[in-house]
Design a protein around this motif. Structure first.
Motif, PDB file in Angstrom:
ATOM      1  N   ALA A   1       0.838  -1.205   0.000  1.00 40.20           N
ATOM      2  CA  ALA A   1       0.000   0.000   0.000  1.00 40.20           C
ATOM      3  C   ALA A   1       0.871   1.252   0.000  1.00 40.20           C
ATOM      4  N   GLU A   2       1.938   1.200   0.784  1.00 41.81           N
ATOM      5  CA  GLU A   2       2.851   2.345   0.808  1.00 41.81           C
ATOM      6  C   GLU A   2       3.470   2.556  -0.566  1.00 41.81           C
ATOM      7  N   GLU A   3       3.847   1.454  -1.206  1.00 41.25           N
ATOM      8  CA  GLU A   3       4.419   1.571  -2.539  1.00 41.25           C
ATOM      9  C   GLU A   3       3.395   2.155  -3.509  1.00 41.25           C
ATOM     10  N   GLN A   4       2.132   1.711  -3.341  1.00 44.58           N
ATOM     11  CA  GLN A   4       1.069   2.261  -4.188  1.00 44.58           C
ATOM     12  C   GLN A   4       0.862   3.754  -3.904  1.00 44.58           C
ATOM     13  N   ILE A   5       1.006   4.135  -2.637  1.00 44.31           N
ATOM     14  CA  ILE A   5       0.897   5.570  -2.289  1.00 44.31           C
ATOM     15  C   ILE A   5       1.957   6.363  -3.032  1.00 44.31           C
ATOM     16  N   TYR A   6       3.178   5.823  -3.009  1.00 46.87           N
ATOM     17  CA  TYR A   6       4.259   6.513  -3.701  1.00 46.87           C
ATOM     18  C   TYR A   6       3.955   6.601  -5.194  1.00 46.87           C
ATOM     19  N   GLU A   7       3.466   5.460  -5.739  1.00 48.05           N
ATOM     20  CA  GLU A   7       3.194   5.448  -7.174  1.00 48.05           C
ATOM     21  C   GLU A   7       2.019   6.364  -7.524  1.00 48.05           C
ATOM     22  N   ARG A   8       0.955   6.344  -6.689  1.00 50.01           N
ATOM     23  CA  ARG A   8      -0.191   7.212  -6.956  1.00 50.01           C
ATOM     24  C   ARG A   8       0.198   8.683  -6.805  1.00 50.01           C
ATOM     25  N   LEU A   9       1.070   8.946  -5.840  1.00 53.52           N
ATOM     26  CA  LEU A   9       1.547  10.313  -5.646  1.00 53.52           C
ATOM     27  C   LEU A   9       2.314  10.777  -6.883  1.00 53.52           C
ATOM     28  N   LYS A  10       3.146   9.896  -7.381  1.00 54.94           N
ATOM     29  CA  LYS A  10       3.889  10.213  -8.595  1.00 54.94           C
ATOM     30  C   LYS A  10       2.943  10.364  -9.782  1.00 54.94           C
ATOM     31  N   ALA A  11       1.911   9.462  -9.841  1.00 52.20           N
ATOM     32  CA  ALA A  11       0.951   9.551 -10.942  1.00 52.20           C
ATOM     33  C   ALA A  11       0.200  10.878 -10.901  1.00 52.20           C
ATOM     34  N   LYS A  12      -0.155  11.311  -9.665  1.00 53.43           N
ATOM     35  CA  LYS A  12      -0.844  12.603  -9.538  1.00 53.43           C
ATOM     36  C   LYS A  12       0.072  13.753  -9.987  1.00 53.43           C
ATOM     37  N   ILE A  13       1.338  13.646  -9.649  1.00 53.81           N
ATOM     38  CA  ILE A  13       2.312  14.661 -10.094  1.00 53.81           C
ATOM     39  C   ILE A  13       2.408  14.648 -11.617  1.00 53.81           C
TER      40      ILE A  13
END
Length: 763
Positions: free
Chosen positions: A558-570
């Motif tokens: 989930a943390e990895e997904q948070i990082y990836e979603r954060l990057k996707a939002k960026i």
């Protein structure tokens, strides 16, 4: 004689003869003298005989007369004697006839009895009568012709008895086949009642069972069935079938000397019947009754065989019965595995397991080895666990779909008590707060925990009546729970985390939830030990629950997904960037998309409050690094052919906005210098071109004290070429080159030449 011999020897024959003649004459004179002396007596005797002659003739006449008279009398006596002898012979003949008739009459009576017994289908008494007729009565009348007729018919009578007895055997086998299910049902019901009684009163003795002696198959009127009568329940399973035809047939074939034929036929027929019994019906898996009918038929078959093992002499031997059972067990086990595998209803599987357990206990009570069936029960338990886990999959998905992924809020004491009774969470600060109270986790946490407990309860139900030790049950529960956690729940969480529809804020809440679920591992250990009766301290034999590591893995994902979603939002935000690369002067403030991005990041990191500080810091650093990368790429991408100095200044304003965000401590305790370092690539590149400080760049290139260590020759070359391209387009418009422009062009060419001479590797 001596003299004569001597004379002869001397050869004086003549003299000897003369001497002998003289002796003869002397003897003759002596004889003559003797005769003369007795002559007168002889004459007197003759005269007396003559006188007797007349008297003798007279006597002869008288004797002849008497003889004639006696002959007449004797003839009469002889005639009377012959009459008496004839009468005596007739009398003896009558007596002999009566005696023979008395001997023959039982033969005819026995023959008549035999015919009546055959007509009445009393084959065993008929066989006894036939044996008596052949060996007792017929030898007494063997000289009579009718005895030959009887003797010729005896083999026919035997064959008739054998054929009729075989017909009765066939009827018996058909009757047994029809009643096997009913026998099995009764046997299993009695076993169930006995088990219920044992459970209800473990300290009391079992019900008295009265065993009635086996029937006598040799009695003339048949025999009662051998059975075990329960004093309270009445007839046992064996009482449902009349075994007397089988006993009679067995004895008849034994007496006839053909017992082996009977045994071979019976065993062949029973093997064929066993094949039919062991074959399950096509739709057995659809209902519990199908399994019951299957078990009843099998139990009935083997109860009958077990009964005959003890009531017949060798017809069913222990070896044959064990062989038949050992051949049947794999078939039964395969049928159960196949049919149960089609079942997706956990409750039905549990009922099937109870029926299998009763089936095993019933057969075990008759001495059959059921160890392999318990192995099958363990295999079915695995399918049962799979079905439960599949059910949990739907339950988990439903829980996840219904969750709002907001901290759970309770409005009153009842709701609060319900939550803490469901989920083991205690927080003194929360208990001291006013209503509405807000838990740090969302509603999925107590629901998932309760679902896992329900799974353990359901799994425990399967272990009942399996004669497992407390340790085995505890170990099985832990293994099943581990499967649920590591396979089912883990998979559901992974699917949830990877859903594109799950937003960043939801992922943050999921990460928080997994953190609290991780702490439930100890409570689940205690819960399993409490319901299995095991000791929490004694864990040497136990499989440790893997919930803690599983939730850690889920949280990491989930943390990895948070990082990836954060990057996707960026990335999505940067897709909105619309730079004017020919801009002469910046707009005096950061670009709108950068302002929006910074505002989004500030709000997101406020939601990271309940996350572990490490996760928030890692996410913040990852976001800054990704922004740095995007800013760098947006300048150096091949689609951008030219960049004016005004555009670079606008990029600088955007970078300043990002650096201000980094210095605002978006995550508590995170060093601002660390975040500023994330933007070093873009900052050094922009500073290099803003100040045109290439002399210092070339002078310190590769040194630790370099002012621009993060600027690579490749990046500098690309950006410089884009700037030259912008200047070239500008010169085309002006058409006349000024001296400073020519100098600038030469400077660019010189810098490019020097940059290309540097090692083209990242520093």
């Amino acid at each position: 004689m001596g003299q004569e011999n001597n004379s002869i020897e001397d050869g004086r024959d003549q003299k000897f003869l003369e001497h002998l003649e003289g002796r003869i004459r002397g003897h003759d004179r002596d004889i003559e003298k003797l005769c003369n002396a007795h002559y007168q007596g002889f004459i007197d005797s003759i005269l007396e005989l003559q006188n007797v002659r007349s008297e003798a003739q007279d006597l002869k006449g008288r004797i002849s007369s008497m003889d004639k008279e006696m002959q007449v009398e004797i003839a009469n006596v002889l005639q009377r004697g012959e009459d008496v002898a004839k009468a005596r012979r007739i009398e003896n003949n009558i007596i002999s006839t009566i005696e023979q008739l008395e001997i023959c009459l039982p033969v005819f009576k026995m023959y008549q009895k035999l015919k009546e017994q055959l007509t009445q289908k009393r084959y065993y008494p008929a066989l006894k009568s036939l044996e008596q007729l052949e060996h007792t009565f017929l030898p007494q009348v063997s000289r009579y012709r009718f005895a030959n007729y009887f003797r010729e018919n005896i083999p026919k009578f035997r064959q008739q008895i054998q054929d009729s007895s075989m017909s009765e055997l066939k009827d018996f086998l058909e009757n047994v086949r029809k009643h096997s299910s009913r026998i099995g049902e009764v046997a299993m019901r009695h076993t169930l009642e006995q088990l219920d009684l044992d459970h209800a009163a473990p300290g009391k003795r079992k019900k008295n069972v009265v065993t009635i002696a086996p029937p006598n198959p040799f009695s003339d009127d048949g025999a009662n069935d051998s059975s075990t009568l329960d004093e309270e329940e009445g007839l046992s399973a064996q009482d449902l079938v009349d075994f007397s035809p089988l006993y009679r047939c067995l004895h008849i074939f034994t007496v006839l000397g053909d017992k082996q034929t009977f045994e071979n036929y019976y065993r062949k027929q029973r093997r064929e019947q066993s094949s039919l019994v062991l074959q399950p019906i096509s739709n057995m898996y659809e209902s519990l009754q199908g399994y019951r009918d299957y078990f009843h038929a099998i139990v009935g078959f083997f109860v009958i065989e077990n009964h005959l093992l003890y009531t017949t002499n060798g017809l069913v031997s222990q070896t044959i019965l064990e062989e038949m059972w050992s051949n049947s067990v794999p078939i039964v086990a395969s049928a159960l595995r196949t049919n149960v595998s089609y079942c997706t209803d956990a409750e039905l599987i549990l009922q099937i397991k109870n029926e299998i357990t009763l089936f095993c206990n019933t057969l075990a009570s008759y001495g059959y080895n059921i160890s392999q069936l318990y192995v099958t029960l363990q295999e079915i338990r695995e399918h049962y666990t799979d079905v439960l886990m599949q059910k949990c999959v739907h339950a988990f998905r439903e829980i996840f779909d219904e969750d709002t992924y907001h901290p759970l809020q309770v409005a009153n004491e009842d709701e609060y008590v319900h939550i803490i009774e469901t989920f083991p969470y205690r927080d003194s600060a929360l208990e001291a707060s006013l209503y509405p109270r807000k838990f740090p986790f969302s509603s999925m946490v107590p629901k998932v925990y309760q679902q896992v407990k329900d799974f353990v309860h359901a799994s425990l139900k399967y272990t009942e009546e399996l004669n497992l030790s407390q340790t085995e049950v505890d170990d099985m529960m832990r293994k099943s729970t581990n499967l649920l956690l590591t396979r089912t729940l883990s998979g559901c969480l992974t699917t949830l985390i990877q859903k594109q529809s799950v937003g960043l804020l939801q992922l943050i809440q999921i990460t928080i939830n997994t953190n609290y679920l991780e702490h439930t591992n100890t409570y689940l250990e205690d819960f399993i030990s409490s319901i299995t009766g095991g000791s929490v301290k004694d864990i040497s034999h136990k499989a440790e629950l893997q919930g803690k590591s599983m939730f850690k893995d889920a949280r990491a994902e989930a943390e990895e997904q948070i990082y990836e979603r954060l990057k996707a939002k960026i990335d999505e935000t940067f897709d909105l960037a619309n730079y004017d690369w020919t801009l002469n002067e910046p707009q005096g403030r950061a670009s709108d998309y950068i302002i929006d991005l910074v505002g989004f990041l500030q709000s997101i990191f406020l939601a990271f409050t309940n996350l572990p500080i490490k996760v928030a810091r890692t996410a913040c650093v990852a976001a800054c690094q990704h922004i740095n990368k995007k800013l760098l790429n947006i300048m150096l991408e091949d689609e951008v052919k030219q960049i004016s100095l005004g555009a670079l200044k606008q990029l600088n304003l955007d970078l300043i906005q990002c650096e201000q965000f980094a210095q605002s401590e978006p995550v508590k305790g995170l060093d601002a210098a660390l975040l500023l370092e994330c933007f070093a690539d873009v900052r050094q590149l922009l500073d290099l071109f803003d100040q045109y400080d290439f002399s210092a760049y070339f002078h310190d290139f590769g040194e630790k004290t370099s002012k621009y260590p993060r600027v690579t020759p490749q990046s500098a070359i690309k950006l410089l070429e884009k700037i030259r391209e912008a200047d070239r387009d500008k010169k085309k418009i002006l058409s006349v080159l000024k001296k400073d422009e020519r100098d600038k062009k030469k400077l660019h060419e010189t810098i490019l030449k020097q940059l290309r001479e540097l090692p083209q590797t990242s520093q």
